[in-house]
Write a protein that holds these residues in place. Structure first.
Motif, PDB file in Angstrom:
ATOM      1  N   THR A 123      39.473  50.366  40.349  1.00  0.00           N
ATOM      2  CA  THR A 123      40.787  49.450  40.510  1.00  0.00           C
ATOM      3  C   THR A 123      40.584  47.914  40.227  1.00  0.00           C
ATOM      4  OG1 THR A 123      41.890  50.966  42.248  1.00  0.00           O
ATOM      5  CG2 THR A 123      42.601  48.815  41.790  1.00  0.00           C
ATOM      6  N   SER A 124      41.177  47.407  39.294  1.00  0.00           N
ATOM      7  CA  SER A 124      41.094  45.912  38.787  1.00  0.00           C
ATOM      8  C   SER A 124      42.216  45.340  39.045  1.00  0.00           C
ATOM      9  CB  SER A 124      40.635  45.845  37.518  1.00  0.00           C
ATOM     10  OG  SER A 124      40.364  44.649  37.166  1.00  0.00           O
ATOM     11  N   ILE A 125      42.424  44.404  39.626  1.00  0.00           N
ATOM     12  CA  ILE A 125      43.766  43.398  40.086  1.00  0.00           C
ATOM     13  C   ILE A 125      43.493  42.124  39.330  1.00  0.00           C
ATOM     14  CG2 ILE A 125      45.630  42.792  41.677  1.00  0.00           C
ATOM     15  CD1 ILE A 125      44.534  45.162  43.534  1.00  0.00           C
ATOM     16  N   ASN A 126      44.365  41.520  38.524  1.00  0.00           N
ATOM     17  CA  ASN A 126      44.475  40.201  38.468  1.00  0.00           C
ATOM     18  C   ASN A 126      45.559  39.614  38.828  1.00  0.00           C
ATOM     19  OD1 ASN A 126      44.979  37.839  36.869  1.00  0.00           O
ATOM     20  ND2 ASN A 126      44.039  38.756  35.077  1.00  0.00           N
ATOM     21  N   PHE A 127      45.518  38.887  39.992  1.00  0.00           N
ATOM     22  CA  PHE A 127      46.412  37.935  40.618  1.00  0.00           C
ATOM     23  C   PHE A 127      47.169  37.129  39.936  1.00  0.00           C
ATOM     24  CE2 PHE A 127      43.764  40.017  44.187  1.00  0.00           C
ATOM     25  CZ  PHE A 127      44.704  40.617  44.539  1.00  0.00           C
ATOM     26  N   SER A 128      46.446  36.433  39.059  1.00  0.00           N
ATOM     27  CA  SER A 128      46.995  35.443  38.314  1.00  0.00           C
ATOM     28  C   SER A 128      48.272  35.901  37.222  1.00  0.00           C
ATOM     29  CB  SER A 128      45.908  34.640  37.337  1.00  0.00           C
ATOM     30  OG  SER A 128      44.883  34.010  37.957  1.00  0.00           O
ATOM     31  N   ILE A 129      47.925  37.067  36.641  1.00  0.00           N
ATOM     32  CA  ILE A 129      49.257  37.485  35.737  1.00  0.00           C
ATOM     33  C   ILE A 129      50.054  38.632  36.486  1.00  0.00           C
ATOM     34  CG2 ILE A 129      47.978  36.666  33.664  1.00  0.00           C
ATOM     35  CD1 ILE A 129      47.026  39.873  33.384  1.00  0.00           C
ATOM     36  N   GLY A 130      49.628  39.128  37.382  1.00  0.00           N
ATOM     37  CA  GLY A 130      50.224  40.147  38.192  1.00  0.00           C
ATOM     38  C   GLY A 130      50.056  41.626  37.483  1.00  0.00           C
ATOM     39  N   LYS A 131      48.794  41.893  37.095  1.00  0.00           N
ATOM     40  CA  LYS A 131      48.709  43.191  36.583  1.00  0.00           C
ATOM     41  C   LYS A 131      47.453  43.965  37.469  1.00  0.00           C
ATOM     42  CE  LYS A 131      50.325  43.205  31.816  1.00  0.00           C
ATOM     43  NZ  LYS A 131      49.849  43.479  30.519  1.00  0.00           N
ATOM     44  N   LYS A 132      47.578  45.249  37.463  1.00  0.00           N
ATOM     45  CA  LYS A 132      46.603  46.062  38.051  1.00  0.00           C
ATOM     46  C   LYS A 132      46.312  47.234  37.226  1.00  0.00           C
ATOM     47  CE  LYS A 132      46.433  48.988  42.200  1.00  0.00           C
ATOM     48  NZ  LYS A 132      47.146  49.353  43.427  1.00  0.00           N
ATOM     49  N   SER A 133      45.084  47.574  37.001  1.00  0.00           N
ATOM     50  CA  SER A 133      44.715  48.929  36.391  1.00  0.00           C
ATOM     51  C   SER A 133      43.788  49.684  37.242  1.00  0.00           C
ATOM     52  CB  SER A 133      43.652  48.548  35.322  1.00  0.00           C
ATOM     53  OG  SER A 133      42.195  48.320  35.760  1.00  0.00           O
ATOM     54  N   GLU A 134      44.289  51.051  37.229  1.00  0.00           N
ATOM     55  CA  GLU A 134      43.496  52.184  37.995  1.00  0.00           C
ATOM     56  C   GLU A 134      43.067  53.054  37.200  1.00  0.00           C
ATOM     57  OE1 GLU A 134      45.815  52.612  42.219  1.00  0.00           O
ATOM     58  OE2 GLU A 134      47.121  52.585  40.612  1.00  0.00           O
ATOM     59  N   THR A 135      41.549  53.205  37.198  1.00  0.00           N
ATOM     60  CA  THR A 135      41.102  54.362  36.465  1.00  0.00           C
ATOM     61  C   THR A 135      40.339  55.403  37.250  1.00  0.00           C
ATOM     62  OG1 THR A 135      40.089  52.531  34.993  1.00  0.00           O
ATOM     63  CG2 THR A 135      39.179  55.029  34.571  1.00  0.00           C
ATOM     64  N   SER A 136      40.806  56.648  36.810  1.00  0.00           N
ATOM     65  CA  SER A 136      40.024  57.775  37.528  1.00  0.00           C
ATOM     66  C   SER A 136      39.716  58.684  36.673  1.00  0.00           C
ATOM     67  CB  SER A 136      41.343  58.627  38.664  1.00  0.00           C
ATOM     68  OG  SER A 136      42.391  58.784  37.878  1.00  0.00           O
ATOM     69  N   GLY A 137      39.091  59.785  37.051  1.00  0.00           N
ATOM     70  CA  GLY A 137      38.493  61.043  36.245  1.00  0.00           C
ATOM     71  C   GLY A 137      37.098  60.657  35.776  1.00  0.00           C
ATOM     72  N   GLY A 138      36.411  59.565  36.026  1.00  0.00           N
ATOM     73  CA  GLY A 138      35.080  59.426  35.464  1.00  0.00           C
ATOM     74  C   GLY A 138      33.979  60.145  36.217  1.00  0.00           C
ATOM     75  N   ASN A 139      32.938  60.466  35.599  1.00  0.00           N
ATOM     76  CA  ASN A 139      31.704  60.949  36.356  1.00  0.00           C
ATOM     77  C   ASN A 139      30.652  60.197  35.932  1.00  0.00           C
ATOM     78  OD1 ASN A 139      29.575  62.900  36.588  1.00  0.00           O
ATOM     79  ND2 ASN A 139      31.311  64.296  37.379  1.00  0.00           N
ATOM     80  N   MET A 140      29.729  59.645  36.837  1.00  0.00           N
ATOM     81  CA  MET A 140      28.498  59.088  36.844  1.00  0.00           C
ATOM     82  C   MET A 140      27.425  59.984  36.276  1.00  0.00           C
ATOM     83  SD  MET A 140      29.349  55.779  38.047  1.00  0.00           S
ATOM     84  CE  MET A 140      27.927  55.295  38.259  1.00  0.00           C
ATOM     85  N   PHE A 141      27.433  60.863  36.238  1.00  0.00           N
ATOM     86  CA  PHE A 141      26.317  61.934  36.045  1.00  0.00           C
ATOM     87  C   PHE A 141      26.065  62.707  34.675  1.00  0.00           C
ATOM     88  CE2 PHE A 141      26.251  62.789  40.847  1.00  0.00           C
ATOM     89  CZ  PHE A 141      25.634  61.554  41.202  1.00  0.00           C
ATOM     90  N   GLY A 142      27.433  62.397  33.900  1.00  0.00           N
ATOM     91  CA  GLY A 142      27.098  63.123  32.427  1.00  0.00           C
ATOM     92  C   GLY A 142      28.370  62.995  31.814  1.00  0.00           C
ATOM     93  N   ASP A 143      28.421  63.472  30.544  1.00  0.00           N
ATOM     94  CA  ASP A 143      29.430  63.259  29.671  1.00  0.00           C
ATOM     95  C   ASP A 143      30.583  64.405  30.004  1.00  0.00           C
ATOM     96  OD1 ASP A 143      28.719  61.166  28.669  1.00  0.00           O
ATOM     97  OD2 ASP A 143      27.633  61.938  26.884  1.00  0.00           O
ATOM     98  N   GLU A 144      30.000  65.642  30.384  1.00  0.00           N
ATOM     99  CA  GLU A 144      30.754  66.786  30.406  1.00  0.00           C
ATOM    100  C   GLU A 144      32.019  66.455  31.292  1.00  0.00           C
ATOM    101  OE1 GLU A 144      30.046  71.294  32.526  1.00  0.00           O
ATOM    102  OE2 GLU A 144      28.522  70.570  31.276  1.00  0.00           O
ATOM    103  N   GLY A 145      31.917  65.960  32.425  1.00  0.00           N
ATOM    104  CA  GLY A 145      33.084  66.018  33.373  1.00  0.00           C
ATOM    105  C   GLY A 145      33.542  64.454  33.295  1.00  0.00           C
ATOM    106  N   ASN A 146      33.246  63.559  32.440  1.00  0.00           N
ATOM    107  CA  ASN A 146      33.342  62.329  32.137  1.00  0.00           C
ATOM    108  C   ASN A 146      34.829  61.952  31.142  1.00  0.00           C
ATOM    109  OD1 ASN A 146      33.605  59.522  32.700  1.00  0.00           O
ATOM    110  ND2 ASN A 146      31.922  59.136  31.214  1.00  0.00           N
ATOM    111  N   LYS A 147      35.956  62.023  32.012  1.00  0.00           N
ATOM    112  CA  LYS A 147      37.228  61.980  31.205  1.00  0.00           C
ATOM    113  C   LYS A 147      37.927  60.866  31.947  1.00  0.00           C
ATOM    114  CE  LYS A 147      37.292  66.730  29.341  1.00  0.00           C
ATOM    115  NZ  LYS A 147      36.127  67.072  29.735  1.00  0.00           N
ATOM    116  N   PRO A 148      37.784  59.642  31.821  1.00  0.00           N
ATOM    117  CA  PRO A 148      38.361  58.726  32.593  1.00  0.00           C
ATOM    118  C   PRO A 148      39.914  58.617  31.985  1.00  0.00           C
ATOM    119  CG  PRO A 148      36.560  57.598  31.403  1.00  0.00           C
ATOM    120  CD  PRO A 148      36.545  59.124  31.156  1.00  0.00           C
ATOM    121  N   LYS A 149      40.832  58.182  32.892  1.00  0.00           N
ATOM    122  CA  LYS A 149      42.299  57.924  32.387  1.00  0.00           C
ATOM    123  C   LYS A 149      42.489  56.490  33.101  1.00  0.00           C
ATOM    124  CE  LYS A 149      46.769  59.386  32.565  1.00  0.00           C
ATOM    125  NZ  LYS A 149      47.627  60.528  33.087  1.00  0.00           N
ATOM    126  N   THR A 150      42.805  55.538  32.487  1.00  0.00           N
ATOM    127  CA  THR A 150      43.469  54.483  33.046  1.00  0.00           C
ATOM    128  C   THR A 150      44.757  54.261  32.979  1.00  0.00           C
ATOM    129  OG1 THR A 150      41.499  53.208  32.381  1.00  0.00           O
ATOM    130  CG2 THR A 150      43.043  51.974  32.894  1.00  0.00           C
TER     131      THR A 150
END
Length: 120
Positions: A70-97
């Motif tokens: 999660t990344s929040i920029n209080f100066s401009i009022g925007k927030k991004s949330e990323t899920s679906g990532g995997n630290m151990f390999g490309d097979e299960g690594n399908k991040p969506k923001t």
């Protein structure tokens, strides 16, 4: 010695004023949790004080490697949330923001943020 410390303090304060400051908090629990967390608080000197302008949080599960951020920029009022990532390999690594906006509240000073951090 006083002049050196005084000069060093002035240099540090000037650097903080020009470039801002950040506090990085990492949590690693060897037992009691499967998650590894990292939180970064970013401050900028403005309006005569240090104000919280950003917050970044990342975590991953140590067993399957699932990660989110999660990344929040209080100066401009925007927030991004990323899920679906995997630290151990490309097979299960399908991040969506996803991005969202929010109404900016009054600014948070360094002192207020530190009180919140210490109490939690």
């Amino acid at each position: 010695m006083y002049l050196f410390i005084h000069g060093l303090t002035r240099c540090l304060l000037l650097g903080l004023w020009l470039f801002g400051a950040s506090a990085n908090c990492k949590y690693w629990l060897s037992c009691g949790s499967w998650y590894n967390n990292s939180a970064l608080y970013t401050f900028r000197y403005q309006h005569g004080r240090f104000e919280l302008i950003g917050f970044d949080h990342q975590e991953f599960h140590r067993a399957p490697g699932e990660s989110s951020a999660t990344s929040i920029n209080f100066s401009i009022g925007k927030k991004s949330e990323t899920s679906g990532g995997n630290m151990f390999g490309d097979e299960g690594n399908k991040p969506k923001t996803t991005w969202s906006t929010f109404k900016k509240a009054s600014s948070t000073s360094w002192n207020t943020a530190m009180k919140i951090l210490i109490s939690s």
